[in-house]
Scaffold this active site. Structure first.
Site, mmCIF file in Angstrom:
data_model
loop_
_atom_site.group_PDB
_atom_site.id
_atom_site.type_symbol
_atom_site.label_atom_id
_atom_site.label_comp_id
_atom_site.label_asym_id
_atom_site.label_seq_id
_atom_site.Cartn_x
_atom_site.Cartn_y
_atom_site.Cartn_z
ATOM 1 C CB CYS A 1 13.485 -1.508 46.924
ATOM 2 S SG CYS A 1 11.827 -0.989 47.324
ATOM 3 C CG ASP B 1 -20.466 6.757 24.263
ATOM 4 O OD1 ASP B 1 -20.769 7.944 24.030
ATOM 5 O OD2 ASP B 1 -20.132 6.348 25.377
ATOM 6 C CE LYS C 1 -27.904 7.807 22.236
ATOM 7 N NZ LYS C 1 -26.673 8.431 22.702
ATOM 8 C CB CYS D 1 13.667 0.844 50.484
ATOM 9 S SG CYS D 1 13.902 1.768 48.949
ATOM 10 C CE LYS E 1 -31.749 6.183 14.124
ATOM 11 N NZ LYS E 1 -30.540 6.358 13.343
ATOM 12 C CE1 TYR F 1 -26.756 8.762 13.405
ATOM 13 C CE2 TYR F 1 -24.624 7.832 13.972
ATOM 14 C CZ TYR F 1 -25.569 8.820 14.114
ATOM 15 O OH TYR F 1 -25.335 9.875 14.944
ATOM 16 C CB CYS G 1 12.176 2.682 44.308
ATOM 17 S SG CYS G 1 13.379 1.975 45.460
ATOM 18 C CD GLU H 1 -29.520 2.947 13.541
ATOM 19 O OE1 GLU H 1 -30.279 2.517 12.656
ATOM 20 O OE2 GLU H 1 -28.944 4.044 13.479
ATOM 21 N NE ARG I 1 -26.273 17.185 19.031
ATOM 22 C CZ ARG I 1 -26.774 16.309 19.892
ATOM 23 N NH1 ARG I 1 -26.378 15.063 19.846
ATOM 24 N NH2 ARG I 1 -27.635 16.684 20.791
ATOM 25 C CE LYS J 1 -28.293 7.484 27.609
ATOM 26 N NZ LYS J 1 -27.264 8.253 26.883
ATOM 27 C CE1 TYR K 1 -3.840 2.375 0.708
ATOM 28 C CE2 TYR K 1 -2.168 3.497 2.034
ATOM 29 C CZ TYR K 1 -3.403 3.494 1.403
ATOM 30 O OH TYR K 1 -4.183 4.623 1.445
ATOM 31 C CB CYS L 1 11.225 4.094 47.862
ATOM 32 S SG CYS L 1 10.462 2.471 47.853
HETATM 33 P P1 AMP Z 1 -27.748 12.218 23.081
HETATM 34 O O1 AMP Z 1 -26.575 13.079 22.755
HETATM 35 O O2 AMP Z 1 -27.502 11.266 24.200
HETATM 36 O O3 AMP Z 1 -29.038 12.980 23.168
HETATM 37 O O4 AMP Z 1 -27.933 11.229 21.851
HETATM 38 C C1 AMP Z 1 -28.120 11.725 20.556
HETATM 39 C C2 AMP Z 1 -26.884 11.454 19.781
HETATM 40 O O5 AMP Z 1 -26.630 10.068 19.693
HETATM 41 C C3 AMP Z 1 -26.991 11.877 18.362
HETATM 42 O O6 AMP Z 1 -26.731 13.235 18.186
HETATM 43 C C4 AMP Z 1 -25.935 11.053 17.709
HETATM 44 O O7 AMP Z 1 -24.715 11.753 17.726
HETATM 45 C C5 AMP Z 1 -25.752 9.880 18.624
HETATM 46 N N1 AMP Z 1 -25.999 8.596 17.973
HETATM 47 C C6 AMP Z 1 -25.180 7.519 18.098
HETATM 48 N N2 AMP Z 1 -25.621 6.486 17.391
HETATM 49 C C7 AMP Z 1 -26.753 6.891 16.774
HETATM 50 C C8 AMP Z 1 -27.662 6.249 15.895
HETATM 51 N N3 AMP Z 1 -27.488 4.979 15.521
HETATM 52 N N4 AMP Z 1 -28.715 6.969 15.463
HETATM 53 C C9 AMP Z 1 -28.889 8.244 15.866
HETATM 54 N N5 AMP Z 1 -28.055 8.900 16.691
HETATM 55 C C10 AMP Z 1 -27.000 8.241 17.159
HETATM 56 ZN ZN ZN Z 2 12.257 1.238 47.364
#
Ligand code: AMP
Ligand code: ZN
Length: 702
Positions: free
Chosen positions: A465, A142, A140, A445, A324, A251, A460, A138, A161, A348, A61, A442
């Site tokens: 020791c 983080d 969520k 010791c 959804k 998504y 240390c 789906e 956002r 949640k 690559y 330490c």
């Molecule tokens: P919250 O910030 O806890 O109110 O959650 C809303 C945020 O969850 C959205 O603004 C997205 O950034 C995030 N999020 C993560 N996964 C998803 C998903 N599959 N669909 C929609 N929002 C999602």
């Molecule tokens: Zn020590």
């Protein structure tokens, strides 16, 4: 996404290019090369970052990429802002301009149990005036949310956002994310302009490695992947963005119009699940593999509850699921509040954060002398376990977070990661909190602590020791090292107190009579311990080497090292350069090994262990003699027989399996899709390369 035919074509094209990366004759030919390279490189980005299944080696690559860059430098007339070489902007962004989202980026409403979901389903039925609602579920994700705009098949804008109406324009930074295509064939699907939403995440594995690297570099580790991702996206230098191993998963299509400006949502793009599949086909990374559709809210509920049990199975952090309404027409009938759409609901998962009090900080001395601050906390329940003690890594970590004794602190457990102090709740301070005082000496010791500029931890360095000795003894006897049953941490401590142990070799000098004098020891337990010690004398060399507790030498390194010698004392004659010849051993590890084996006490200790009957050299009996005795083997690629069976066959015939390609290797057996080992073996020229068939003949004939 690429069709199988396209993939075949691009794979062949890649091979041809790799063979013919010679200088072009004229500009015209250069232009052709450039066009072809710009076709194959995004394909390999997609294989690697979206499919997670590369079809060429990293080295190949890099060759393609370098070739393209050099051609573009020589023939600037072919410059193109969407060339794969142009992902990384070389300028610094001082301030990210504010931009408006085409459609507001709303939050999600939260639900926590079946009752919440049933109530929501009821509302959806009322709003849509229908009873049959198709739902999609789906993960969520983080991470940090982003919005992207594509126009005429090109990525033209990426934004955070922000407040949901306006965000920051971070286009130079999102262009660095290789999981996002800079070009996608939207117009072929009738889409002229499109706004999509997604989340930038760091996979768990990558996050662990990222933090390990930061700790090793003396930097403060990131609290969690989400913070690392959102901070990573807003760095001023786009070149640093790549270091965080971030991926964009998209998504949602929030806006899509054709060339005449007609809205396509609810028309040709009429279902959420269909839109995700479309994004997937366009070459984006999407959650399509984790998308489930249901027609009954009870099925949705059952699935949500089951998915929470398996949240560890996702390769990235998720804090819940999102349900959804699948049909866009029904979504439009539901509408939105100013805060969230009414057609979506977050489910949640149980919180993984807790708040507790930092009672005090203790300083622990590791077996190599490293001082680690450990927070002692008011015990608190956190996703199923009680937490009362958490590592604070090093002094910088405490300073950076300004943690004080008596603080209320937020702790978090993310994924399989050990619990972590996120921050102090500064608003809860009473003024009684006291700063954490890092010791100069330490705690065991009293020797003065040392710290070099390139290290994060104080150490240390006193070889005598007692705290280090205790840790070293425990480590030596531990399961992954010499595995001495009955010699647990408490026993080690007891023997230390009784003055029975002063160094590792003392374990093998233990007098059964003296142990029997200690309270609680019976004949049976004493004889068991002595038997376990006897048995440990024949542990393989790599376990002994690992058990010696040399700084930076983990199990893998110990295995690689042990293969190189028949007696561990050979290492006393090795130079740092020799150590560095071994795969994955860098200057730091090599220096540590060299220092260890140069020290007179350590050399004497090895002699003592040998004298006491511990296998310091490989025993003749370790390997059965056979037709392959003295021959070393290594496998690469996929074989028709199981790798494990092949390895066992070699060992049964007296041969040895090595873990890497070195000059000690006699045979490399190559299966389908061999890895980098083949290339390395070819370079060495001392290794005989066998096909699986030839290997079969070798073991069959002999
Ligand atoms: P919250 O910030 O806890 O109110 O959650 C809303 C945020 O969850 C959205 O603004 C997205 O950034 C995030 N999020 C993560 N996964 C998803 C998903 N599959 N669909 C929609 N929002 C999602
Ligand atoms: Zn020590």
């Amino acid at each position: 996404m690429y069709t199988p035919e396209q993939e075949q074509r691009l794979t062949r094209l890649t091979e041809t290019l790799l063979k013919n990366l010679s200088a072009p004759h004229d500009a015209e030919e250069a232009g052709q090369y450039i066009a072809l390279l710009r076709e194959v490189i995004p394909y390999h980005d997609w294989r690697y970052y979206v499919r997670s299944e590369a079809v060429i080696s990293d080295a190949d690559y890099d060759r393609l990429f370098t070739a393209l860059r050099q051609l573009e430098e020589r023939y600037p007339q072919f410059q193109d802002p969407d060339s794969p070489t142009q992902r990384v902007a070389r300028t610094l962004t001082k301030e990210f301009p504010t931009v408006s989202h085409l459609v507001p980026m709303l939050s999600l409403e939260n639900s926590y149990d079946a009752g919440d979901l049933r109530a929501w389903h009821q509302r959806v039925r009322e709003l849509t005036q229908t009873d049959l609602i198709p739902y999609c579920v789906e993960p969520k994700l983080d991470g940090a949310s982003i919005s992207l705009i594509y126009e005429n098949d090109r990525l033209v804008r990426g934004a955070t956002r922000g407040d949901g109406i306006e965000g920051e324009d971070i286009t130079p930074n999102v262009r660095v994310l290789r999981s996002l295509p800079l070009r996608a064939p939207l117009t072929a699907h009738g889409i002229q302009r499109m706004e999509i939403r997604g989340e930038v995440i760091i996979p768990k594995e990558a996050f662990l490695r990222l933090n390990e690297k930061r700790l090793a570099a003396g930097e403060v580790p990131f609290a969690n992947a989400r913070n690392a991702a959102s901070g990573g996206l807003r760095q001023q230098d786009a070149r640093l963005v790549a270091d965080r191993q971030m991926e964009a998963i998209v998504y949602h299509i929030s806006y899509a119009v054709d060339a005449s400006g007609n809205d396509l949502l609810a028309r040709s793009l009429n279902s959420h699940s269909g839109n995700i599949l479309l994004l997937h086909r366009l070459g984006f990374k999407t959650p399509h593999g984790h998308l489930r559709c249901f027609s009954d809210i009870e099925e949705v509920i059952a699935y949500c509850q089951q998915a929470e049990q398996h949240r560890e199975n996702y390769p990235y952090e998720i804090d819940g699921l999102v349900i959804k309404v699948d049909t866009i027409g029904l979504q439009e009938r539901c509408g939105a509040t100013s805060h969230h759409p009414r057609w979506a609901m977050a489910y949640k998962f149980a919180a993984r954060q807790a708040i507790t009090t930092l009672l005090r900080v203790e300083f622990q001395v590791g077996r190599t002398g490293t001082i680690t601050p450990v927070a002692k906390l008011e015990p608190v329940a956190l996703s199923g376990v009680t937490v009362s003690s958490i590592s604070l890594f090093n002094e910088d970590f405490i300073r950076e977070k300004d943690l004080r004794i008596g603080d209320r602190v937020v702790i978090e457990r993310a994924g399989d990661v050990i619990p972590y102090v996120v921050q102090a709740v500064t608003g809860a301070r009473t003024g009684q909190e006291k700063p954490v005082v890092f010791p100069k000496h330490c705690p065991s010791c009293q020797a003065l602590l040392h710290k070099t500029a390139d290290e994060a931890n104080w150490r240390c360095v006193n070889a005598r020791c007692p705290a280090q000795l205790a840790e070293r003894l425990r480590h030596f006897a531990s399961k992954d090292a010499m595995d001495i049953a009955g010699m647990g941490p408490a026993t080690v401590e007891e023997f230390l107190q009784a003055g029975l142990l002063h160094r590792i070799s003392d374990m093998y000098r233990l007098d059964p009579e003296a142990i029997r004098q200690l309270p609680g020891w019976r004949d049976k337990s004493v004889s068991n311990l002595i038997a376990a010690l006897e048995a440990s004398k024949n542990q393989p060399l790599h376990r002994l080497l690992y058990g010696l507790g040399i700084r930076y030498v983990g199990e893998t390194t110990a295995k690689k090292l042990a293969e190189q010698v028949t007696d561990l004392r050979e290492f006393t004659r090795w130079t740092p350069e020799q150590f560095q010849q071994i795969e994955d051993i860098g200057p730091k590890v090599a220096a540590s090994l060299y220092d260890f084996f140069q020290q007179k006490e350590n050399q004497e200790e090895l002699d003592e262990l040998a004298r006491l009957g511990v296998a310091v050299s490989r025993r003749q009996t370790e390997k059965p003699a056979g037709p392959l005795s003295g021959k070393t083997f290594l496998f690469t690629g996929t074989l028709t027989m199981k790798r494990k069976e092949a390895e066992e066959l070699v060992e049964k015939l007296g041969g040895t399996i090595l873990s890497s390609v070195t000059t000690k290797l006699n045979y490399l057996v190559v299966g389908e899709n061999p890895g980098s080992k083949l290339e390395k073996a070819r370079k060495l020229q001392t290794v005989q390369i066998l096909t699986e068939k030839e290997f079969g003949e070798l073991v069959g004939k002999s």
